[in-house]
Design a protein around this motif. Structure first.
Motif, mmCIF file in Angstrom:
data_model
loop_
_atom_site.group_PDB
_atom_site.id
_atom_site.type_symbol
_atom_site.label_atom_id
_atom_site.label_comp_id
_atom_site.label_asym_id
_atom_site.label_seq_id
_atom_site.Cartn_x
_atom_site.Cartn_y
_atom_site.Cartn_z
ATOM 1 N N SER A 193 59.313 32.412 39.521
ATOM 2 C CA SER A 193 59.746 33.352 38.586
ATOM 3 C C SER A 193 58.397 34.048 37.647
ATOM 4 C CB SER A 193 60.627 32.741 37.554
ATOM 5 O OG SER A 193 59.920 31.776 36.868
ATOM 6 N N ASN A 194 57.232 33.256 37.779
ATOM 7 C CA ASN A 194 56.182 34.076 37.143
ATOM 8 C C ASN A 194 55.002 33.818 37.888
ATOM 9 O OD1 ASN A 194 55.472 31.276 37.000
ATOM 10 N ND2 ASN A 194 56.174 30.969 35.128
ATOM 11 N N GLN A 195 54.972 33.899 38.949
ATOM 12 C CA GLN A 195 53.913 33.667 39.756
ATOM 13 C C GLN A 195 52.986 34.795 40.087
ATOM 14 O OE1 GLN A 195 54.171 33.129 44.265
ATOM 15 N NE2 GLN A 195 52.852 31.301 44.018
ATOM 16 N N PHE A 196 53.589 35.961 40.088
ATOM 17 C CA PHE A 196 53.142 37.181 40.069
ATOM 18 C C PHE A 196 52.260 37.577 38.689
ATOM 19 C CE2 PHE A 196 53.131 41.985 40.019
ATOM 20 C CZ PHE A 196 52.334 42.337 40.921
ATOM 21 N N ALA A 197 52.947 37.510 37.712
ATOM 22 C CA ALA A 197 52.222 37.568 36.452
ATOM 23 C C ALA A 197 51.088 36.762 35.996
ATOM 24 C CB ALA A 197 53.336 37.419 35.328
ATOM 25 N N ASN A 198 51.253 35.413 36.564
ATOM 26 C CA ASN A 198 50.252 34.470 36.203
ATOM 27 C C ASN A 198 49.014 35.080 37.077
ATOM 28 O OD1 ASN A 198 49.252 31.750 35.354
ATOM 29 N ND2 ASN A 198 48.983 31.571 37.775
ATOM 30 N N ALA A 199 49.181 35.388 38.525
ATOM 31 C CA ALA A 199 48.142 35.790 39.363
ATOM 32 C C ALA A 199 47.231 37.174 38.758
ATOM 33 C CB ALA A 199 48.622 35.985 40.685
ATOM 34 N N ALA A 200 48.126 37.828 38.234
ATOM 35 C CA ALA A 200 47.508 39.214 37.696
ATOM 36 C C ALA A 200 46.804 38.843 36.276
ATOM 37 C CB ALA A 200 48.785 40.165 37.185
ATOM 38 N N CYS A 201 47.152 37.769 35.615
ATOM 39 C CA CYS A 201 46.365 37.545 34.469
ATOM 40 C C CYS A 201 45.090 36.947 34.497
ATOM 41 C CB CYS A 201 47.339 36.764 33.313
ATOM 42 S SG CYS A 201 48.915 37.509 32.718
ATOM 43 N N LEU A 202 45.281 35.852 35.883
ATOM 44 C CA LEU A 202 43.953 35.435 36.139
ATOM 45 C C LEU A 202 42.908 36.360 36.515
ATOM 46 C CD1 LEU A 202 45.276 32.318 38.221
ATOM 47 C CD2 LEU A 202 43.699 31.964 36.342
ATOM 48 N N ALA A 203 43.266 37.315 37.625
ATOM 49 C CA ALA A 203 42.291 38.374 37.925
ATOM 50 C C ALA A 203 41.661 39.066 36.794
ATOM 51 C CB ALA A 203 43.166 39.196 38.997
ATOM 52 N N VAL A 204 42.743 39.427 35.737
ATOM 53 C CA VAL A 204 42.176 40.214 34.706
ATOM 54 C C VAL A 204 41.255 39.399 34.042
ATOM 55 C CG1 VAL A 204 42.988 40.812 32.561
ATOM 56 C CG2 VAL A 204 43.987 41.842 34.300
ATOM 57 N N SER A 205 41.340 37.980 33.899
ATOM 58 C CA SER A 205 40.312 37.260 33.127
ATOM 59 C C SER A 205 39.000 37.126 33.936
ATOM 60 C CB SER A 205 40.950 35.708 33.024
ATOM 61 O OG SER A 205 42.142 35.972 32.174
ATOM 62 N N HIS A 206 39.074 37.199 35.083
ATOM 63 C CA HIS A 206 37.823 36.898 36.132
ATOM 64 C C HIS A 206 36.993 38.422 35.964
ATOM 65 C CE1 HIS A 206 39.558 33.020 37.326
ATOM 66 N NE2 HIS A 206 38.220 33.044 37.867
ATOM 67 N N ASN A 207 37.833 39.652 35.936
ATOM 68 C CA ASN A 207 37.277 40.783 36.104
ATOM 69 C C ASN A 207 37.825 41.796 35.043
ATOM 70 O OD1 ASN A 207 35.373 40.592 38.566
ATOM 71 N ND2 ASN A 207 37.129 39.819 39.345
ATOM 72 N N PRO A 208 37.689 41.530 33.782
ATOM 73 C CA PRO A 208 38.076 42.418 32.812
ATOM 74 C C PRO A 208 38.027 43.957 32.865
ATOM 75 C CG PRO A 208 36.717 41.002 31.815
ATOM 76 C CD PRO A 208 36.599 40.476 33.321
ATOM 77 N N GLY A 209 38.678 44.848 33.175
ATOM 78 C CA GLY A 209 38.480 46.165 33.148
ATOM 79 C C GLY A 209 38.373 46.918 34.478
ATOM 80 N N LYS A 210 38.298 45.708 35.664
ATOM 81 C CA LYS A 210 37.797 46.265 36.931
ATOM 82 C C LYS A 210 39.104 46.130 37.616
ATOM 83 C CE LYS A 210 33.378 46.151 35.987
ATOM 84 N NZ LYS A 210 33.550 45.814 34.556
ATOM 85 N N VAL A 211 40.293 45.203 37.429
ATOM 86 C CA VAL A 211 41.303 45.384 38.166
ATOM 87 C C VAL A 211 42.660 45.285 37.163
ATOM 88 C CG1 VAL A 211 40.345 43.969 40.163
ATOM 89 C CG2 VAL A 211 41.437 42.813 38.411
ATOM 90 N N TYR A 212 43.479 45.828 37.874
ATOM 91 C CA TYR A 212 44.921 45.740 37.138
ATOM 92 C C TYR A 212 44.643 46.329 35.476
ATOM 93 C CZ TYR A 212 45.386 42.490 40.974
ATOM 94 O OH TYR A 212 45.547 42.108 42.103
ATOM 95 N N ASN A 213 44.279 47.560 35.183
ATOM 96 C CA ASN A 213 44.165 48.125 33.926
ATOM 97 C C ASN A 213 44.744 49.288 33.858
ATOM 98 O OD1 ASN A 213 43.045 47.921 31.479
ATOM 99 N ND2 ASN A 213 41.196 48.928 31.943
ATOM 100 N N PRO A 214 45.852 49.613 33.080
ATOM 101 C CA PRO A 214 46.202 48.321 31.925
ATOM 102 C C PRO A 214 47.232 47.465 32.617
ATOM 103 C CG PRO A 214 47.754 50.289 31.636
ATOM 104 C CD PRO A 214 46.667 50.565 32.647
ATOM 105 N N LEU A 215 47.203 46.115 32.054
ATOM 106 C CA LEU A 215 48.446 45.085 32.615
ATOM 107 C C LEU A 215 49.564 45.109 31.628
ATOM 108 C CD1 LEU A 215 49.243 42.946 34.630
ATOM 109 C CD2 LEU A 215 47.794 41.360 33.020
#
Length: 438
Positions: free
Chosen positions: A114-136
């Motif tokens: 139920s939340n795997q996709f959102a968690n993965a997106a937040c992890l990606a943002v944490s590792h590369n802020p401003g570079k992927v999934y912006n805005p989230l």
């Protein structure tokens, strides 16, 4: 190297749907190609595992088309460049004490379907802020973990960088509005704008709160543009999909759709049990599995309420110096757990659907044929047919005396449109879950 990744992406663009392409293919870049091996860079380990599991075959096929050889594909987490640490983790955590809840980290967030996709997106943002999934943009019902993920992003950035902790802003939409009002009152709008528009990361919880507030939406719009244009990370949460937020400016809706929209659905039974087990572990509570399944099966999907049930049972056991058992859980929770066999009525469905679409219940029963009323009416008829035992004639009577042919048409209309309109499907499913749990 960029040309290699561009060629791979060009081929994959015709093999996967747009959402998957933007989420899982676009962030991939190439590092080297030598000795028959292509090295591809991905944002994080979770991203790598997902790509390997779901897109490895397609990627290898694309590589073969390019090279006409069975080249190997290897994945590397990160870009290999080293970034100087701004401050040590210990110092960073002292800079902004209390800004983020220390208990809300990725390690304590229980991941399920139920939340795997959102968690993965937040992890990606944490590792590369401003570079992927912006805005989230993260949306989901109350108590499903949106605030946890916002805090997890903040805690990760404080501990690992590469963002200056003084340039991270975490606030709620309500606090943003109140701060704006005070800035207007005391003529400090320049300070307000400078504070938010110079941030590297902006995390805002419950963005739906600014709906209907014209000045707040205007200021947020310009803040959004300033940050986005400078590739600064923006993450917002909401209890609704952007298109479902009433009295929300279209220009803001379109801005959120520039990036990635990730939803959090109510957890399934197994995930709820896992959440309880994790909570028990953190609280040092001995929780028998039969009790965990009892609570998960009978407590609503709201994770905070679910965890609260464990706290209640654990506190009772501790105060009476006894172990947690099924008998004790039933004694403590018996008068709280709702009767799951409660009958769902057409009137209740009409009320819930009208509330969601911000129309009057009387409109649902009228003969008015404007789209803003017809769609909610058809959705309510569809849900009435699905969730109640009422006959077609009985349902029609509840909607102002509609005949059975009209009821059948409405049901089929929604069924067909849900197959091709993702937003409508999500809205109907969300309403169904809410009606069942109310």
């Amino acid at each position: 190297m960029d040309d290699i990744s561009a060629q791979i992406k060009a081929r994959l663009a015709h093999m996967v749907d747009q959402d998957n392409f933007r989420t899982w293919i676009e962030p991939i870049s190439s590092i080297t190609y030598s000795d028959g091996t292509i090295m591809l860079s991905v944002p994080n380990a979770f991203f790598r595992d997902w790509v390997v599991q779901n897109f490895e075959v397609l990627i290898r096929a694309s590589v073969f088309e390019m090279t006409q050889a069975d080249a190997r594909v290897q994945y590397v987490v990160g870009k290999h460049e080293t970034r100087p640490a701004i401050k040590s983790a210990a110092v960073r955590k002292q800079i902004l004490p209390g800004l983020f809840n220390p208990r809300y980290v990725f390690e304590t967030f229980v991941v399920g379907a139920s939340n795997q996709f959102a968690n993965a997106a937040c992890l990606a943002v944490s590792h590369n802020p401003g570079k992927v999934y912006n805005p989230l943009f993260i949306y989901g019902g109350v108590g499903l973990g949106k605030t946890h993920l916002l805090n997890a992003i903040g805690n990760f950035l404080l501990s690992h960088g590469p963002v200056d902790p003084n340039r991270i802003s975490f606030t709620t939409a309500e606090e943003f509005t109140n701060e704006l009002i005070n800035s207007l009152r005391y003529e400090k709008m320049d300070d307000f704008r400078n504070r938010y528009r110079k941030m590297d990361v902006l995390l805002i919880d419950d963005i739906q709160f600014i709906a209907g507030k014209e000045r707040t939406q205007a200021e947020f719009f310009h803040t959004f543009n300033a940050l986005y244009d400078n590739t600064k990370q923006i993450v917002v949460t909401s209890d609704k999909f952007p298109r479902d937020i009433v009295n929300f400016e279209e220009r803001l809706r379109s801005r959120f759709e520039w990036g990635l929209i990730a939803d959090i659905q109510p957890p399934d039974l197994e995930t709820k049990v896992a959440i309880l087990n994790k909570k028990a572990e953190l609280e040092n509570v001995s929780l028998p599995q039969d009790v965990a399944f009892y609570l998960a099966s009978n407590v609503e999907h709201n994770v905070r309420v679910l965890e609260g049930s464990l706290v209640r049972v654990g506190a009772f056991a501790s105060l009476h110096n006894v172990s947690i058992t099924m008998e004790l859980a039933k004694e403590v929770m018996g008068h709280i757990i709702k009767d799951k066999k409660r009958e769902i009525t057409v009137d209740a469905i009409i009320k819930e659907v009208a509330l969601h679409f911000a129309i009057k219940t009387s409109d649902m029963k009228s003969d008015r044929r404007i789209k803003s009323i017809m769609l909610p009416r058809q959705v309510a008829i569809y849900l009435s047919r699905k969730l109640t035992d009422n006959s077609l004639v009985g349902i029609g009577e509840k909607f102002g005396g509609k005949d059975h042919a009209t009821v059948i048409h409405s049901v089929k209309k929604i069924e067909e449109e849900m197959k091709v309109k993702k937003e409508l499907k999500e809205t109907v499913e969300k309403l169904e879950r809410k009606i069942k749990s109310t």
